[in-house]
Design a protein around this motif. Sequence first.
Motif, PDB file in Angstrom:
ATOM      1  N   ILE A 133      36.798  15.738  -0.794  1.00 31.46           N
ATOM      2  CA  ILE A 133      36.391  14.984   0.375  1.00 31.46           C
ATOM      3  C   ILE A 133      34.925  15.251   0.705  1.00 31.46           C
ATOM      4  N   GLU A 134      34.450  16.457   0.403  1.00 33.14           N
ATOM      5  CA  GLU A 134      33.046  16.779   0.644  1.00 33.14           C
ATOM      6  C   GLU A 134      32.134  15.970  -0.276  1.00 33.14           C
ATOM      7  N   GLN A 135      32.557  15.823  -1.544  1.00 32.20           N
ATOM      8  CA  GLN A 135      31.762  15.034  -2.479  1.00 32.20           C
ATOM      9  C   GLN A 135      31.718  13.569  -2.043  1.00 32.20           C
ATOM     10  N   SER A 141      32.155  12.423   0.957  1.00 29.76           N
ATOM     11  CA  SER A 141      31.360  12.361   2.183  1.00 29.76           C
ATOM     12  C   SER A 141      29.872  12.345   1.863  1.00 29.76           C
ATOM     13  N   THR A 142      29.470  13.140   0.878  1.00 35.35           N
ATOM     14  CA  THR A 142      28.070  13.171   0.461  1.00 35.35           C
ATOM     15  C   THR A 142      27.652  11.827  -0.124  1.00 35.35           C
ATOM     16  N   ILE A 149      29.005   8.905   0.438  1.00 41.13           N
ATOM     17  CA  ILE A 149      28.969   7.899   1.511  1.00 41.13           C
ATOM     18  C   ILE A 149      27.674   8.020   2.303  1.00 41.13           C
ATOM     19  N   SER A 150      27.249   9.242   2.585  1.00 41.94           N
ATOM     20  CA  SER A 150      25.993   9.407   3.317  1.00 41.94           C
ATOM     21  C   SER A 150      24.793   8.979   2.464  1.00 41.94           C
ATOM     22  N   THR A 188      24.337   5.065   2.455  1.00 46.74           N
ATOM     23  CA  THR A 188      24.077   4.427   3.741  1.00 46.74           C
ATOM     24  C   THR A 188      22.759   3.656   3.712  1.00 46.74           C
TER      25      THR A 188
END
Length: 155
Positions: free
Chosen positions: A7-9, A11-12, A14-15, A18
């Motif tokens: 999930i951290e990967q 999330s990274t 996705i950011s 952006t």
Amino acid sequence: MYYSPSIEQLSTVISQVTGPAFLLAAEAQLLSVLVSRLDRLVDRSRQLDAQDDESRAHLKVELPVLRTRAKLIHRAIYWGVGSCIATSVLVILGFAAAFFHMRHEYGAGFLFAFAMMLFTAALIAFARELQLGFSEIEGNFRPSQIRARKSHLHV
């Protein structure tokens, strides 16, 4: 063996996408404006073409200008669509790199720069069309101004 990203990967990633997502929104907005302008040019050309010969004689000067403006808008749409495609590939690359645990910095940087180059080309063609349209309104256009230059850069 396949290891799904954490999930951290994700999330990274996705950011990181952006920025390209905002660029994609700007590109889509520009394409909307360009298509609207092209529709108006086509409508005006059809209106002039429907005139009878007597009333159209003094308007014949306007048709080549409208054609040139339409060519410029067409080029701007072409470059804008190319920019959208490059930006979409950039977003896909970001997620694919996360899923396959690959480094993608160089590819992402190249695609972002490429998308921006195409977007800039679209803006330049749009600016040329705006300039020609304004010259037409002001009555300052000359026949030498209505020639659209050939574009040699192809995607």
